[in-house]
Design an enzyme around this catalytic site. Sequence first.
Site, PDB file in Angstrom:
ATOM      1  CG  ASP A  62       5.822  33.257  58.453  1.00 32.17           C
ATOM      2  OD1 ASP A  62       5.077  32.265  58.496  1.00 32.17           O
ATOM      3  OD2 ASP A  62       6.401  33.618  57.406  1.00 32.17           O
ATOM      4  CD  GLN A 102       3.235  28.235  58.996  1.00 32.21           C
ATOM      5  OE1 GLN A 102       2.369  29.004  58.612  1.00 32.21           O
ATOM      6  NE2 GLN A 102       2.943  27.031  59.470  1.00 32.21           N
ATOM      7  CG  HIS A 103       5.381  25.229  55.050  1.00 30.53           C
ATOM      8  ND1 HIS A 103       4.479  24.513  55.809  1.00 30.53           N
ATOM      9  CD2 HIS A 103       4.694  26.287  54.538  1.00 30.53           C
ATOM     10  CE1 HIS A 103       3.294  25.114  55.746  1.00 30.53           C
ATOM     11  NE2 HIS A 103       3.403  26.193  54.995  1.00 30.53           N
TER      12      HIS A 103
END
Length: 498
Positions: free
Chosen positions: A242, A80-81
């Site tokens: 994820d 992520q991110h």
Amino acid sequence: MSLLYAGIDAGTQSIKLLVYDADSGQVVATTSAPLELISGEDGSREQLASWWIEGVHACFAQLDASVRASIVAIGVSGQQHGFVPLGRDGEVLAPVKLWCDTSSARECGQIMQALGGEQRCIEIAGNPILPGYTASKLPWTRQHRPEVYRDLATILLPHDYLNFYLTGERFTEVGDASGTGWLDVRTRQWSPELLAAIDPDRDLSPCLPPLVELGATFAILPAIADALGLPHAIRIAVGGGDNMMAAIGTGCVVPGRLSMSLGTSGTLFAYSDTPVIDPAGSWAAFCSSSGGWLPLICTMNCTVATETIARLFGFNVGQGEAMIDETRPGAGGLTLLPFFNGERTPNLPDARAAMLGMDLLNATPGNCYRAAMEGATYTLKYGYDAFAAAGLDFEAIVLTGGGANSKAWRQMIADVFDLPVEVPRQTEGAAFGAALQALWAHLHGGGDSITLPELVAQHAAVDPSLSTRPDPARVGEYRTHYARFLQHLNAVRTLYAA
């Protein structure tokens, strides 16, 4: 051969590929390819998007041709991110700043200040802007890579980028999007206020990909199918972050289940039918990729702690597992604050790791390795305490990620949290969850009425041989050692105040 479903997981340390036979309920193949990490003293953590593509090709190349020919749908999970900046022609403009990148921590405060403070940020979108979130990476890029920011045409997350590579389509979904910091998790729409706070002089909305619904699928590009040795008829599911895919892979798609992932980062998450937002911002109020919401706690240092200590002493993780058996809870008085990447829970982005309590007798490789495992576990317990304080109650922990392969760590989790631990038959929860989402999307597209929770209940079984229960004696010991961890944490907190 039966119809097969593949899950790709683009993690921090590797690309993983899992191929699942739904008829037999068996994973027929797993492959992986390692990834490098570009680290800077300023807290930057980056990768090249091209490394992910190379890893995907390496993973599919390891499959038998007959397996590749039987795959009908693929789901993609991704860390992520991450901020993948694309130009007008789809070219990647810069290295990808990752979830564990804390170099833009200052920009988090600037964004929230522009909104009127952290509390106002939570009121508007459900979350504060924490270090590592995608939002802070944009003003950082504007300052440090102005030519990239100038040419920016599309903002993608890591799993979005792999979907873009496979399909040529730019899209995202609400689960992964809720980790950007600019999605209103209550309405599941982009927040104009957050975007304006990131850059009041530029309308960033044209850079955002459309949000697509769960169940949508996309055609694979014929040229990419040929390059990977896959059929042209394959469909690509929407995928997700994820953590969202691990929620599907561990059965965390109905209320009351708590999943824990022991990967490079550590995460705790639980499914909800309604938004679960903490006014104090103690956890991430994310959307799920299965139709609901996913309150989540993330620590930035989990297996990275045990691997770093093993590397420091010149042994591998397998040898460390044997050393754990020769040590006792509490590591002889050692406490590791495992903040090698800074930390999000607690919110100390500038923190650094510290080994405390060393003397002439306890400073052994085995004790240090146990202290690393305990420190990573205690940091997760610190986050879990926020769930408990809010009245959330759970009957067991479902464990996934690389750390779940450790018998010692499974028992430690059970003892520290005083909860039974279950381990799914498929410990790579994110890749398996992506495969299950692809399976459901394929059936849904064919008119099957089965719901995603019903499908997950059929396929996400636990392995009874890996389940464990708390040891009452050690539960009491760990309470004492955890209290010591909190004392050390409070003592150093002022050194690394957010």
